[in-house]
Each structure stands twice: as C-alpha cells, then as structure tokens.
Design a protein around this motif. Structure first.
Motif, PDB file in Angstrom:
ATOM      1  N   TYR A  37       0.662 -14.955  -4.099  1.00  0.00           N
ATOM      2  CA  TYR A  37       1.611 -15.782  -4.848  1.00  0.00           C
ATOM      3  C   TYR A  37       2.865 -16.012  -4.020  1.00  0.00           C
ATOM      4  O   TYR A  37       3.594 -15.064  -3.698  1.00  0.00           O
ATOM      5  N   ILE A  38       3.133 -17.279  -3.672  1.00  0.00           N
ATOM      6  CA  ILE A  38       4.329 -17.595  -2.865  1.00  0.00           C
ATOM      7  C   ILE A  38       5.021 -18.854  -3.380  1.00  0.00           C
ATOM      8  O   ILE A  38       5.563 -19.630  -2.591  1.00  0.00           O
TER       9      ILE A  38
ATOM     10  N   ALA B 189       9.048  -3.309  -0.936  1.00  0.00           N
ATOM     11  CA  ALA B 189       8.124  -4.362  -1.339  1.00  0.00           C
ATOM     12  C   ALA B 189       7.192  -4.761  -0.205  1.00  0.00           C
ATOM     13  O   ALA B 189       7.533  -4.658   0.982  1.00  0.00           O
ATOM     14  N   ALA B 190       6.013  -5.248  -0.628  1.00  0.00           N
ATOM     15  CA  ALA B 190       5.011  -5.773   0.305  1.00  0.00           C
ATOM     16  C   ALA B 190       4.563  -7.136  -0.194  1.00  0.00           C
ATOM     17  O   ALA B 190       4.445  -7.359  -1.405  1.00  0.00           O
ATOM     18  N   LEU B 191       4.300  -8.051   0.742  1.00  0.00           N
ATOM     19  CA  LEU B 191       3.811  -9.390   0.424  1.00  0.00           C
ATOM     20  C   LEU B 191       2.468  -9.587   1.118  1.00  0.00           C
ATOM     21  O   LEU B 191       2.356  -9.409   2.328  1.00  0.00           O
ATOM     22  N   ASP B 192       1.454  -9.948   0.360  1.00  0.00           N
ATOM     23  CA  ASP B 192       0.106 -10.126   0.914  1.00  0.00           C
ATOM     24  C   ASP B 192      -0.429 -11.480   0.462  1.00  0.00           C
ATOM     25  O   ASP B 192      -0.648 -11.713  -0.728  1.00  0.00           O
ATOM     26  N   TYR B 193      -0.611 -12.400   1.424  1.00  0.00           N
ATOM     27  CA  TYR B 193      -1.137 -13.722   1.104  1.00  0.00           C
ATOM     28  C   TYR B 193      -2.357 -13.981   1.975  1.00  0.00           C
ATOM     29  O   TYR B 193      -2.280 -13.915   3.210  1.00  0.00           O
ATOM     30  N   ALA B 194      -3.492 -14.258   1.352  1.00  0.00           N
ATOM     31  CA  ALA B 194      -4.756 -14.379   2.069  1.00  0.00           C
ATOM     32  C   ALA B 194      -4.719 -15.490   3.109  1.00  0.00           C
ATOM     33  O   ALA B 194      -4.194 -16.578   2.859  1.00  0.00           O
TER      34      ALA B 194
ATOM     35  N   ALA C 180       8.008 -18.190   3.273  1.00  0.00           N
ATOM     36  CA  ALA C 180       8.078 -17.118   2.283  1.00  0.00           C
ATOM     37  C   ALA C 180       8.167 -15.756   2.967  1.00  0.00           C
ATOM     38  O   ALA C 180       8.985 -14.903   2.590  1.00  0.00           O
ATOM     39  N   ALA C 181       7.327 -15.536   3.986  1.00  0.00           N
ATOM     40  CA  ALA C 181       7.311 -14.245   4.664  1.00  0.00           C
ATOM     41  C   ALA C 181       8.621 -13.981   5.399  1.00  0.00           C
ATOM     42  O   ALA C 181       9.145 -12.858   5.386  1.00  0.00           O
TER      43      ALA C 181
ATOM     44  N   ARG D  33      10.247  -3.578   3.874  1.00  0.00           N
ATOM     45  CA  ARG D  33       9.460  -4.798   3.653  1.00  0.00           C
ATOM     46  C   ARG D  33       8.304  -4.833   4.652  1.00  0.00           C
ATOM     47  O   ARG D  33       8.470  -4.471   5.826  1.00  0.00           O
ATOM     48  N   ILE D  34       7.156  -5.309   4.191  1.00  0.00           N
ATOM     49  CA  ILE D  34       6.002  -5.463   5.065  1.00  0.00           C
ATOM     50  C   ILE D  34       5.167  -6.646   4.581  1.00  0.00           C
ATOM     51  O   ILE D  34       5.101  -6.911   3.373  1.00  0.00           O
ATOM     52  N   VAL D  35       4.561  -7.393   5.524  1.00  0.00           N
ATOM     53  CA  VAL D  35       3.808  -8.610   5.200  1.00  0.00           C
ATOM     54  C   VAL D  35       2.373  -8.473   5.708  1.00  0.00           C
ATOM     55  O   VAL D  35       2.146  -8.037   6.843  1.00  0.00           O
ATOM     56  N   TYR D  36       1.425  -8.855   4.858  1.00  0.00           N
ATOM     57  CA  TYR D  36       0.005  -8.840   5.226  1.00  0.00           C
ATOM     58  C   TYR D  36      -0.584 -10.238   5.035  1.00  0.00           C
ATOM     59  O   TYR D  36      -0.090 -11.044   4.243  1.00  0.00           O
ATOM     60  N   SER D  37      -1.677 -10.502   5.757  1.00  0.00           N
ATOM     61  CA  SER D  37      -2.435 -11.737   5.547  1.00  0.00           C
ATOM     62  C   SER D  37      -3.900 -11.423   5.858  1.00  0.00           C
ATOM     63  O   SER D  37      -4.346 -11.511   7.002  1.00  0.00           O
TER      64      SER D  37
END
Length: 492
Positions: A54-55, A70-75, A94-95, A127-131
């Motif tokens: 969700y972004i 928080a972590a953000l994971d967007y496929a 967003a990231a 903060r950490i970002v995944y894809s």
C-alpha cells in the motif's frame, strides 16, 4: 480499545504492540499508528508498524506523523504499480519519503537502499524498505515476505527467539485448515444423504432420471461448440462487467457505508454470475433445440419418427411442497456447515481456509449481506446445475468424466482471465483492464470454487435426482464464503 481495557485484555503487553496490514489493510494500520502516535516514541501506543502492498498518497503523507519503528514492503510485481508512476506517487517516491520523513529526526537521503536499516529502534526512528519478487495478492503468502515480517517484529518488539524468519511452519496450519474445509463439505454431503432417508425429507428425492443417449456426431459438434463459446464469453466479459459494477454501485466502490450492495469486490462477481448464468441457460436450451431440430430433420428424410431425448429434463421438475422441503434442507445443511466452522473456531481459534478460500464464523453483517446477494448469484448456480445434470449425463460417460468435464467447462474461462492478465502484465507492465486490476484478484478465489461447483451439483443431484438441492445449498455457502473473505461497507 485493547490498550485501554486492561481487565478484559490483561494478557496484552502494552509496551510492545505492533501492527501489520496488507493492501487496504496497510493503509488502515498507517492511519491507526498515526492516530495513536502521541508526541513521542514513549507515548505512541504502536511501537512497530509493518506496511505491506500500500503506497497511496494519503498513506505516504502520514509517514511524518509516525512515532514508531516501521517497515514498508511493496511487491516488485504488484499489479497496481502502474498507477504509481508520478513524482508524487511511486514506490521510489514513497520509499524515499518513508526513510526521510521521520518524526524528530532530520534526514535528507536522495535515494533509498532496499533492506538497509535506517535510524535507531531505541527511539522509534528505525525504517527499512523491502520489495519482494511476488504479486500483490500472493504477498501475504510469500515465504520471503513472511520472513521479513517476522524478523522485523521479533527485532522491534524484543521477542526472545533464536529462530530465523525463514524457519516457517505456517504452511502446515494452512494445509490442515484446508483439509478441514474439505472435511466440512464431505460432512455436509454425508448429512444430506442421512437426512434424505428420514420420512420428512424423503419426498425431496424424485424419480430416477435416465441418462442421455450416446452422442452422435452432430451432438458432439453442438455440445463442444457450446462449451467453448460459454468459456470464451466467461473470459471476455469479466473485465467489462467489473468496470460496470463501479458505475452501478458507486457508493460501495467509494467505500461509503450503504445498504445497496455494499460488497465492493463481490459486486463485480455478482454481475458476472448473473450475465453468464443467464447466457449459460440460454445456450443450454438453444443447443437442446438445435439437437432436436437436427434429429427431426434427419428422421424426416428417413421417413421415421425422431427419437428426442427429453428424459433428463425431469431433473428440473419439482412440486411446491418438494421445493419447500428442499429449501429447508439447504438451510439445515448451511447451518450444519457453519456450526462446524464455529465449533472449530471455539476449540482451536482457527476456521476453514486455504489461502484465498475461507469460511469464517458467522455474524450478523455477513448474514445480512449474503441474503442480499444470494438471489442474484443463484441464477448462475442453477444454470450450472441444469447444464451439468441435464446436459452432460451421457450414458457412455463415466461419472468421473461428467464431473471433470463439468468442472473444467465451468472454470476454464476464469483460468484464461488470469493467463491473459499476466501475459499483458509481463509484456506491457500493465494488466488487462488496468482500471479494475484489483478485481482480477477475486478470480484467484473464484476459480477453485467454480471448479468444485459442478462436482457438488452432481453429487447432490445423484442423491435427490433433482437439480435444486445442490444449487441452493452450494450457492448459499459459496456466497457466504466470498462475503466473509471480502469487505462490505454496510451501516451495521
């Protein structure tokens, strides 16, 4: 509510509350973490937040107000990614904002690094970002995504474990609850057979119906042509009907509470069911007329009376009293199925589910919504029962072949929706019917249900020699399963 009710939720550690949500749920948990952020990490009710799939800009603009790790994971292969290609709304934007806009911490990164830890978990600036390499709908079932989620919460909430996030056994639970779902259907079929032996329900069973005569060459041509046409129509019309559902039910699509068909995603499936159910009935009766016309023409040329095969149509006939008892028996079977779900939930706190398919415990919201949709869905379920039990019972076909052909004929159109969708996606980066891309995700759960439907319709018809018990019972259960697995904006 959970945080403040210390007596009712005395087992909750209020210093280690985490939230995670996928898709629309991702937007919801961001909003919740923002609303309960307080003025510092110490005051924030939420200490750890994992946002998946969700972004939207409304969510991105909330990042600056979060007071938690928080972590953000967007496929990587999220089908909705095409929407977010502007400077204001893209995964890259967003990231970058996600790692920069941290309450009480000045940052100015021009870009982000995947799976790199920014900030300090001790003061809520982590903060950490995944894809992950996965599609939108499969992200909650992806081993890598699950590993990232569990590792994040174990670290952020201080779970004392040496287990790696990749050490997962949830598939065992998923398989077992899937077996439980199958067992629930087997129980329902067995209970139906038992109740039909009672004096009260015995009248539901009609006189035996003879199978159709062996197909002639003209019969085969008409049958397989009609089957192919039905599958093509079912494949082609889903996207346009999904778009039509947006215009027909604007309040539900706009996520506004309404009594007027409030299940946004189910509305598209309902229109598809009504249209294709009606088309299916029309094709069935037209093909029957054509077969009889061919036989009459042939008999006329040969100077004999035509041998018209109308015996299987007896499976449709029913008296008023017989229909009433059939309806009652369907309600009993529906109640028994969901009683089994409820008992399983009471005992083990799990329900009947496997990935996209689920049968959850009932509540008033689900019941009210289901009653609204069942009459319209029934057109399709009745159509399928008629086509399988009146049009595929050839005397030279085994029961297994009848079920398999019926199952494939009923689901192959949906399978091609998925195939065409992802061919377009990988060739162009945009799914077919991009404005309704999310509705295609419903096909994942719809396809196995449509594959199972003809099989159940055959089983119930063999018990009663009539098409009604299967079509009514399975319609109620399958619609309830779809409603409980989706969102309904009902003012209740």
């Amino acid at each position: 509510y959970v945080y403040n009710n210390t007596d009712e939720f005395d087992y909750i550690d209020r210093d280690r509350i985490g939230l995670t949500g996928h898709s629309a749920g991702g937007g919801n948990v961001v909003t919740t973490a923002k609303n309960f952020a307080g003025n510092s990490f110490e005051e924030s009710v939420v200490k750890a937040l994992y946002v998946s799939g969700y972004i939207k800009l409304s969510s991105i603009n909330s990042y600056q107000y979060l007071n938690c790790n928080a972590a953000l994971d967007y496929a990587r292969f999220d089908e909705g990614r095409y929407r977010y290609q502007t400077n204001l709304e893209s995964f890259e934007t967003a990231a970058t904002r996600f790692i920069n806009e941290v309450y009480g911490d000045e940052r100015n990164y021009d870009d982000f690094i995947l799976e790199y830890a920014y900030g300090d978990k001790e003061n809520g600036t982590y903060r950490i970002v995944y894809s992950d390499n996965v599609f939108h709908a499969f992200q909650p079932y992806d081993n890598a995504s699950v590993a990232h989620t569990t590792d994040f919460f174990c670290d952020m909430l201080g779970a004392e474990t040496d287990l790696a996030g990749t050490n997962q056994i949830w598939w065992g639970k998923e398989i077992c609850t899937g077996i439980a779902m199958l067992a629930g259907f087997v129980m329902m079929v067995g209970l139906s057979g038992l109740l039909l032996t009672t004096k009260f329900f015995a009248s539901v069973v009609g006189a035996p119906v003879k199978p159709l005569k062996k197909q002639e060459t003209s019969d085969k041509l008409i049958f397989w042509t009609a089957t192919a046409i039905s599958a093509v129509i079912a494949c082609v019309d889903y996207i346009p009907l999904a778009g039509l559902s947006i215009r027909m039910f604007p309040e539900a699509h706009a996520t506004k509470a309404t009594w007027y068909f409030p299940a946004r995603m189910i509305n598209a499936v309902m229109l598809w069911a009504v249209v294709n159910g009606a088309i299916g009935l029309a094709i069935f009766f037209i093909t029957h007329y054509l077969k009889n016309a061919v036989k009459k023409s042939s008999a006329r040329r040969q100077g004999r009376e035509p041998a018209l095969d109308s015996e299987p149509f007896k499976a449709i006939t029913v008296s008023a009293g017989g229909f009433g008892k059939t309806l009652l028996l369907s309600v009993v079977l529906f109640a028994a199925f969901y009683l089994a779900v409820q008992v399983m939930y009471w005992l083990f706190h799990v329900d009947f589910r496997f990935m996209f398919l689920s049968a959850s415990p009932l509540n008033v919201r689900f019941l009210v919504t289901t009653l609204m949709y069942v009459p319209f869905f029934f057109i399709f379920y009745f159509s399928n029962a008629v086509r399988v039990n009146c049009g595929m019972t050839f005397e030279n076909w085994s029961e297994g072949k009848r079920m398999l052909v019926g199952a494939l004929a009923n689901s192959v159109g949906l399978m091609f929706i998925i195939v065409v969708n992802y061919i377009c996606f990988f060739r162009t980066g945009v799914v077919r019917g991009s404005e309704v891309w999310l509705f295609v995700n419903m096909v994942y759960s719809l396809t196995p249900l449509m594959f199972a439907l003809p099989i159940l319709n055959r089983i119930f018809c063999r018990q009663t020699n009539r098409v009604w018990l299967g079509s009514i019972t399975v319609c109620m259960i399958f619609v309830m399963m779809c409603i409980s697995a989706s969102v309904s904006y009902i003012p209740l």
